[in-house]
Design a protein around this motif. Structure first.
Motif, PDB file in Angstrom:
ATOM      1  N   UNK A 188       1.099  -1.304  -0.190  1.00 18.08           N
ATOM      2  CA  UNK A 188       0.592  -0.116  -0.133  1.00 18.08           C
ATOM      3  C   UNK A 188       0.864   1.356   0.433  1.00 18.08           C
ATOM      4  N   UNK A 189       2.294   1.230   0.755  1.00 18.62           N
ATOM      5  CA  UNK A 189       2.794   2.539   0.689  1.00 18.62           C
ATOM      6  C   UNK A 189       4.046   2.217  -0.537  1.00 18.62           C
TER       7      UNK A 189
ATOM      8  N   UNK B 111       1.390  -3.127   9.763  1.00 19.92           N
ATOM      9  CA  UNK B 111       1.002  -2.022  10.544  1.00 19.92           C
ATOM     10  C   UNK B 111       2.535  -0.595  10.884  1.00 19.92           C
ATOM     11  N   UNK B 112       2.061   0.723  10.168  1.00 19.14           N
ATOM     12  CA  UNK B 112       3.070   1.229  10.470  1.00 19.14           C
ATOM     13  C   UNK B 112       2.550   2.425  11.358  1.00 19.14           C
ATOM     14  N   UNK B 113       2.711   2.408  12.455  1.00 19.08           N
ATOM     15  CA  UNK B 113       2.447   3.864  13.257  1.00 19.08           C
ATOM     16  C   UNK B 113       2.653   4.556  13.397  1.00 19.08           C
ATOM     17  N   UNK B 114       1.679   5.724  12.842  1.00 21.49           N
ATOM     18  CA  UNK B 114       2.512   6.974  12.597  1.00 21.49           C
ATOM     19  C   UNK B 114       3.061   7.837  13.733  1.00 21.49           C
ATOM     20  N   UNK B 115       4.081   7.652  14.816  1.00 21.89           N
ATOM     21  CA  UNK B 115       4.653   8.219  16.329  1.00 21.89           C
ATOM     22  C   UNK B 115       4.860  10.164  15.512  1.00 21.89           C
ATOM     23  N   UNK B 116       5.368  10.302  14.883  1.00 22.07           N
ATOM     24  CA  UNK B 116       5.781  11.222  14.162  1.00 22.07           C
ATOM     25  C   UNK B 116       6.175  11.533  12.924  1.00 22.07           C
TER      26      UNK B 116
ATOM     27  N   UNK C 204      -2.106  11.602  15.864  1.00 30.45           N
ATOM     28  CA  UNK C 204      -3.690  11.665  15.688  1.00 30.45           C
ATOM     29  C   UNK C 204      -3.821  10.633  15.857  1.00 30.45           C
ATOM     30  N   UNK C 205      -3.400   9.530  16.089  1.00 27.26           N
ATOM     31  CA  UNK C 205      -4.045   8.415  16.237  1.00 27.26           C
ATOM     32  C   UNK C 205      -3.947   7.424  14.253  1.00 27.26           C
ATOM     33  N   UNK C 206      -3.031   8.508  14.036  1.00 23.49           N
ATOM     34  CA  UNK C 206      -2.500   7.851  12.804  1.00 23.49           C
ATOM     35  C   UNK C 206      -1.868   6.903  12.553  1.00 23.49           C
ATOM     36  N   UNK C 207      -2.109   5.434  11.534  1.00 21.19           N
ATOM     37  CA  UNK C 207      -1.248   4.317  11.468  1.00 21.19           C
ATOM     38  C   UNK C 207      -1.702   3.921   9.852  1.00 21.19           C
ATOM     39  N   UNK C 208      -1.008   3.320   9.419  1.00 21.71           N
ATOM     40  CA  UNK C 208      -1.149   2.427   7.669  1.00 21.71           C
ATOM     41  C   UNK C 208      -1.074   1.066   7.914  1.00 21.71           C
ATOM     42  N   UNK C 209      -2.545   0.535   7.336  1.00 24.47           N
ATOM     43  CA  UNK C 209      -1.989  -1.644   7.341  1.00 24.47           C
ATOM     44  C   UNK C 209      -1.900  -1.322   5.983  1.00 24.47           C
ATOM     45  N   UNK C 210      -0.685  -2.613   5.776  1.00 22.70           N
ATOM     46  CA  UNK C 210       0.154  -2.765   4.827  1.00 22.70           C
ATOM     47  C   UNK C 210       0.909  -4.280   5.010  1.00 22.70           C
TER      48      UNK C 210
END
Length: 360
Positions: A53-54, A209-214, A344-350
């Motif tokens: 996905x990324x 699953x990519x956790x967007x900490x920053x 902002x609670x954002x993450x990406x499932x890949x």
């Protein structure tokens, strides 16, 4: 193959104009490449999962121009002109001109977009340079109709490396190795190859699953970070460790040994950050939430025996890796316990992907 193998014969025909679109994925290294020599040659070999996905989608429109004394191109990023991207692409063109000598013949309009936040630690330079390299190779293929598919991919990987080292691992999927290693046949510092040894099916359907900490700009660029390995007090030991871990992964991939896989992947991630913390100057790229996530993963894995682990790139974001068999359990844990640590609670499932593909 050597660099000379990628020097083309004189072109018989040059198209007047054209338009090409490629979509190239990012990748996440399991054994990390950190430290490089001249011309983007890695100081140690690496291996990565290709993501799905990324990805970066790049369209290159080209038309012949009268002045062939200089490079001519415009860059449009997600609909906006981005002149600040031009110096990096200019450097890339200068590096690869000998291998794609038609570059000064055309004006290029480069339109590109990411499916993920730019400069968020998801290797946008890898997917971006891979997509651009594939577009340029597609143009060259029009001038050399007899080019084989294997050569096309290998040269695209070779070119991509000259733009961003890890980009050479974003041409194909699903498990890509880059850097000369005596026990991996066909391995090279010049381009990535599909991992040639047996791989258990459990590693063929991994999720990330990519956790967007920053999401902001990194404290130090990857190029500057790599350069800090020159004269690093622990560089020699680190490079030897990478070779050793690649050796150990051969039987781990073959046997489907998730426990040992997790040990190597997490150790590699922490070693990467240890190198940054012990360089001069030194940097701490993890954030407090990065550490909270790591500790929660360790606690969850210990209490539930779920084969879930983390890896990191040179930034604060966390890649949570797990096999298809525990997907529902892992996602529930991520949503319940880890998303609170994301910006902002954002993450990406890949998940693991099959590599780049041509769209137009």
């Amino acid at each position: 193959m050597t660099e000379k193998d990628f020097l083309p014969l004189p072109y018989k025909t040059l198209p007047a104009e054209g338009k090409i679109t490629w979509k190239a994925p990012s990748n996440i290294a399991l054994v990390k490449y950190w430290g490089k020599k001249k011309d983007q040659i890695p100081a140690n070999p690496s291996i990565s999962f290709t993501l799905d996905a990324c990805a970066t989608t790049t369209t290159v429109s080209f038309s012949k121009k009268e002045d062939t004394e200089s490079f001519s191109f415009d860059v449009i990023f997600e609909g906006n002109r981005k002149d600040e991207f031009k110096p990096k692409i200019l450097t890339f063109f200068e590096r690869i001109e000998a291998y794609v000598p038609f570059l000064r013949t055309y004006h290029f309009n480069i339109e590109t977009s990411n499916s993920f936040p730019h400069s968020s630690g998801i290797a946008s330079s890898a997917s971006g340079m891979a997509a651009l390299s594939l577009c340029l190779m597609d143009i060259e293929k029009q001038m050399n109709a007899g080019m084989s598919e294997d050569f096309f991919k290998r040269k695209a990987s070779f070119l991509a490396r000259l733009g961003s080292g890890s980009a050479c691992r974003s041409i194909e999927g699903d498990l890509i190795q880059w850097g000369g290693h005596e026990k991996i046949a066909g391995s090279s510092d010049l381009y990535g190859i599909k991992y040639p040894h047996e791989v258990n099916p459990v590693f063929k359907n991994f999720h990330d699953t990519i956790l967007l900490v920053h999401k902001g700009e990194k404290q130090v660029s990857s190029t500057a970070g790599h350069n800090l390995m020159h004269g690093h007090p622990f560089a020699t030991e680190r490079f030897a460790q990478a070779h050793d871990n690649l050796d150990r992964l051969e039987h781990i991939f073959r046997d489907g040994d998730l426990k040992q896989f997790i040990k190597i992947v997490e150790s590699e991630a922490l070693t990467l950050h240890a190198m940054m913390m012990t360089s001069m100057p030194y940097f701490i790229l993890m954030k407090p939430d990065t550490l909270h996530i790591i500790h929660k993963i360790w606690k969850f894995r210990e209490s539930t025996k779920t084969p879930i682990c983390f890896t990191l790139d040179a930034g604060a974001n966390v890649h949570v890796l797990y096999p298809e068999s525990v997907k529902e359990k892992a996602i529930q844990f991520i949503q319940n316990e880890l998303v609170v640590h994301c910006e902002n609670g954002h993450y990406i499932c890949d998940r693991i992907g099959n590599g780049a593909r041509r769209l137009i």
